[in-house]
Scaffold this motif. Sequence first.
Motif, PDB file in Angstrom:
ATOM      1  N   SER A 174       7.480 -35.069   6.261  1.00 47.27           N
ATOM      2  CA  SER A 174       6.547 -36.090   5.744  1.00 47.27           C
ATOM      3  C   SER A 174       6.990 -37.230   5.072  1.00 47.27           C
ATOM      4  CB  SER A 174       5.509 -35.568   4.809  1.00 47.27           C
ATOM      5  OG  SER A 174       4.993 -34.318   5.074  1.00 47.27           O
ATOM      6  N   LEU A 175       8.154 -37.214   4.359  1.00 54.14           N
ATOM      7  CA  LEU A 175       8.659 -38.386   3.688  1.00 54.14           C
ATOM      8  C   LEU A 175       9.211 -39.197   4.917  1.00 54.14           C
ATOM      9  CD1 LEU A 175       9.981 -39.844   1.436  1.00 54.14           C
ATOM     10  CD2 LEU A 175      11.854 -38.400   1.411  1.00 54.14           C
ATOM     11  N   ASN A 176       9.855 -38.603   5.914  1.00 49.14           N
ATOM     12  CA  ASN A 176      10.644 -39.420   6.960  1.00 49.14           C
ATOM     13  C   ASN A 176       9.419 -40.148   7.630  1.00 49.14           C
ATOM     14  OD1 ASN A 176      12.694 -40.234   8.383  1.00 49.14           O
ATOM     15  ND2 ASN A 176      12.481 -38.341   9.735  1.00 49.14           N
ATOM     16  N   THR A 177       8.382 -39.423   7.877  1.00 52.68           N
ATOM     17  CA  THR A 177       7.231 -40.169   8.677  1.00 52.68           C
ATOM     18  C   THR A 177       6.679 -41.401   7.839  1.00 52.68           C
ATOM     19  OG1 THR A 177       6.677 -38.332  10.001  1.00 52.68           O
ATOM     20  CG2 THR A 177       5.038 -39.651   9.995  1.00 52.68           C
ATOM     21  N   ALA A 178       6.388 -40.953   6.490  1.00 50.20           N
ATOM     22  CA  ALA A 178       5.861 -42.166   5.507  1.00 50.20           C
ATOM     23  C   ALA A 178       6.666 -43.253   5.490  1.00 50.20           C
ATOM     24  CB  ALA A 178       5.611 -41.476   4.328  1.00 50.20           C
ATOM     25  N   VAL A 179       7.956 -43.116   5.344  1.00 47.84           N
ATOM     26  CA  VAL A 179       8.969 -44.271   5.334  1.00 47.84           C
ATOM     27  C   VAL A 179       8.907 -45.002   6.723  1.00 47.84           C
ATOM     28  CG1 VAL A 179      11.248 -44.903   4.786  1.00 47.84           C
ATOM     29  CG2 VAL A 179      10.154 -43.304   3.444  1.00 47.84           C
ATOM     30  N   SER A 269       7.150 -22.507  -8.917  1.00 49.72           N
ATOM     31  CA  SER A 269       7.938 -23.550  -8.254  1.00 49.72           C
ATOM     32  C   SER A 269       7.739 -23.992  -6.888  1.00 49.72           C
ATOM     33  CB  SER A 269       9.573 -23.217  -8.502  1.00 49.72           C
ATOM     34  OG  SER A 269       9.901 -23.210  -9.936  1.00 49.72           O
ATOM     35  N   ILE A 270       7.552 -22.879  -6.067  1.00 53.38           N
ATOM     36  CA  ILE A 270       7.158 -22.857  -4.842  1.00 53.38           C
ATOM     37  C   ILE A 270       5.550 -23.597  -4.469  1.00 53.38           C
ATOM     38  CG2 ILE A 270       6.611 -21.735  -2.674  1.00 53.38           C
ATOM     39  CD1 ILE A 270       8.875 -19.667  -3.339  1.00 53.38           C
ATOM     40  N   ALA A 271       4.726 -23.168  -5.464  1.00 56.18           N
ATOM     41  CA  ALA A 271       3.374 -23.755  -5.456  1.00 56.18           C
ATOM     42  C   ALA A 271       3.401 -25.189  -5.772  1.00 56.18           C
ATOM     43  CB  ALA A 271       2.491 -22.968  -6.495  1.00 56.18           C
ATOM     44  N   LEU A 272       4.216 -25.486  -6.515  1.00 51.32           N
ATOM     45  CA  LEU A 272       4.316 -27.002  -6.873  1.00 51.32           C
ATOM     46  C   LEU A 272       4.781 -27.824  -5.936  1.00 51.32           C
ATOM     47  CD1 LEU A 272       3.693 -29.127  -9.105  1.00 51.32           C
ATOM     48  CD2 LEU A 272       6.132 -28.667 -10.245  1.00 51.32           C
ATOM     49  N   LEU A 273       5.848 -27.069  -5.303  1.00 50.58           N
ATOM     50  CA  LEU A 273       6.530 -27.716  -4.114  1.00 50.58           C
ATOM     51  C   LEU A 273       5.728 -28.092  -3.064  1.00 50.58           C
ATOM     52  CD1 LEU A 273       9.104 -29.007  -2.543  1.00 50.58           C
ATOM     53  CD2 LEU A 273       9.856 -26.620  -2.032  1.00 50.58           C
ATOM     54  N   ALA A 274       4.887 -26.896  -2.786  1.00 47.69           N
ATOM     55  CA  ALA A 274       4.031 -27.076  -1.585  1.00 47.69           C
ATOM     56  C   ALA A 274       2.827 -27.899  -2.189  1.00 47.69           C
ATOM     57  CB  ALA A 274       3.364 -25.710  -1.233  1.00 47.69           C
ATOM     58  N   LEU A 275       2.411 -28.270  -3.185  1.00 45.65           N
ATOM     59  CA  LEU A 275       1.437 -29.238  -3.457  1.00 45.65           C
ATOM     60  C   LEU A 275       2.197 -30.641  -3.479  1.00 45.65           C
ATOM     61  CD1 LEU A 275      -1.321 -29.865  -4.905  1.00 45.65           C
ATOM     62  CD2 LEU A 275      -0.095 -29.869  -7.137  1.00 45.65           C
ATOM     63  N   GLU A 276       3.389 -30.798  -3.674  1.00 51.18           N
ATOM     64  CA  GLU A 276       3.889 -32.133  -3.372  1.00 51.18           C
ATOM     65  C   GLU A 276       4.023 -32.394  -1.956  1.00 51.18           C
ATOM     66  OE1 GLU A 276       7.567 -32.207  -5.497  1.00 51.18           O
ATOM     67  OE2 GLU A 276       6.865 -32.339  -7.582  1.00 51.18           O
ATOM     68  N   ALA A 277       4.414 -31.410  -1.370  1.00 54.75           N
ATOM     69  CA  ALA A 277       4.446 -31.572   0.139  1.00 54.75           C
ATOM     70  C   ALA A 277       2.957 -31.958   0.871  1.00 54.75           C
ATOM     71  CB  ALA A 277       4.793 -30.388   0.944  1.00 54.75           C
TER      72      ALA A 277
END
Length: 567
Positions: A174-179, A269-277
């Motif tokens: 997602s970061l790659n596509t956004a940038v 931590s995984i839930a927070l990472l999924a939320l950021e993704a």
Amino acid sequence: MASTLIRFLRAFAWLRWRLAVSALRGGRRRDALESFSRLSALVVPLMLFGLILGFAALLGVLGYFGGVGMGSGSMRAIRVMAGPRVLLFLLMLCMVVIPTGGMTVAGHARLLLLPIPRRALHFLEVLTSIAGPWIAGLLPGLALIATGLLVSGRAGESIVAFAAAAALIVFIASLNTAVASLTHWVLRNRRRSELVAIVGVLVLSLAAVVPALSSNAMDDRFRPGGGVGRVIEEFDRDLPEWTRALPTELYGRSIEHAVEGRDMTAWFSIALLALEATALYALSSLLHKKLLESSDSSRGRSRTVPIRTSAFRIPGLSSAASAIAITQLRTSLRSVRGRVAVMLPGPFLAILAVCSRHLPTEFPGGSFLGSNGPALLGAGIVFSMYALLAFTMNQFATDRTGLALLMLAPVRDVDLVRGKLAGCALVLMIPVLVCFGVAITLCPTGTPHAWIAVLLAAVATQLLLSPVAVVMSALFPVAADLSKTGSGGNPHGLAMLTGTLLVLTLASVPTAILAIVERQMQRPGLALALVVLWTIVAALIALPLIGVAARAIAPRRENLVLVARGR
């Protein structure tokens, strides 16, 4: 819905494949040499693909044994996950600095004509980012960390590792596509893209000195004595609290927590990472929509301007060659690639000088460069030549449609070549003079003989490079876009590789003279005399060869025009 996405994905993959095959085949009017040029352009990408494949295999092996070590208890999780955390963070940083994903604006415009919903198109872009070499190269390492945990009998921890890896991959894609979407939107306005490109390159160059200077404190705090593991643990404890919210930190710490038996913390931590993704995926979707809905404002209103002629004539050149040289100089300085090539070597040399003086032992030759002004100037000149390879190794196709008018003008091929080479030399003079000012200001050491010898060595190297540059430009032209700082403005892969190796080889001769005669034998006058002799020999060799190289243009005129016009 799933079957529809699968059909779109298959169609999208087939479209990408057909576009790649069509780009290699070219038009029917391509000659055999142009066909070979297109095929040989795959050499560098294939080499890069081989390196990425080997790197992926290495990461997979390290990930597997790291996972087994964590699962068996023979390795501490914090030490095993330190490498992946740093590597993944650097990857994300590179994606922000150097966009690597997304289709071109023209590609988006064509896809909008197809019956594909915008959200599906965005989803396909994200999947394409995952299939890209940089992200795909990390997949074996991430998957085999979880596999190693599973093999060692830690099934629960293996599930945590798989879930964390999946969330992280979604975030990176997602970061790659956004940038990429943001970058393409910026590039739709020519003035905005030029300003962003120039300012961005200069800011990144100057910012590179900050971590280098701050590494003194890091060296003082982490001196050898407790081993690498102790250094990693101390560094991990001293990280600021806000870094724990970084996706790479959430990924690494979730696995660490799972191995240490803190399952709830790991899944949090995984839930927070999924939320950021998820949030970044939504942001990339908005940027993708903005790109598709924006209008192309790169072309302003056409207006009639008077043609300005210059009465100045470069000594030693005909009037036609002199006019071509001045035009080449103006064209280079008006393009983004040319401005970056002219403005970047000075700040780069300043950074190198500061780092060499403050951190003389951090990289090979640092103490020598920090105490020797002529050597520092030589490094800046070599970097300037590398920065200008986009012009010197692709002299004709960079003119785009203007090359057709130039070919129709009553100009001899030898005058065309001499004008192009003289224009490139004029462009090179600007960063060389800037580097001279930086070197003599920050490191005013060395004899006058050495300073003069380095400048003469630059002349000799550029002279010997010129005939080869003409031949490579004629045989392997590429329609480069000089308004871009990335690969879109690069010359042909073989031409770029040849120029890179040749500059280094030709510069090694005067370098050896100065190192042996001026440094070891302590005879600066003799060293200068030998460099003067080398420059004369270079001129006697290069000047006749330039006329011979000009003969490569006549049989290539039609193909040069076709390539320059993008056909």
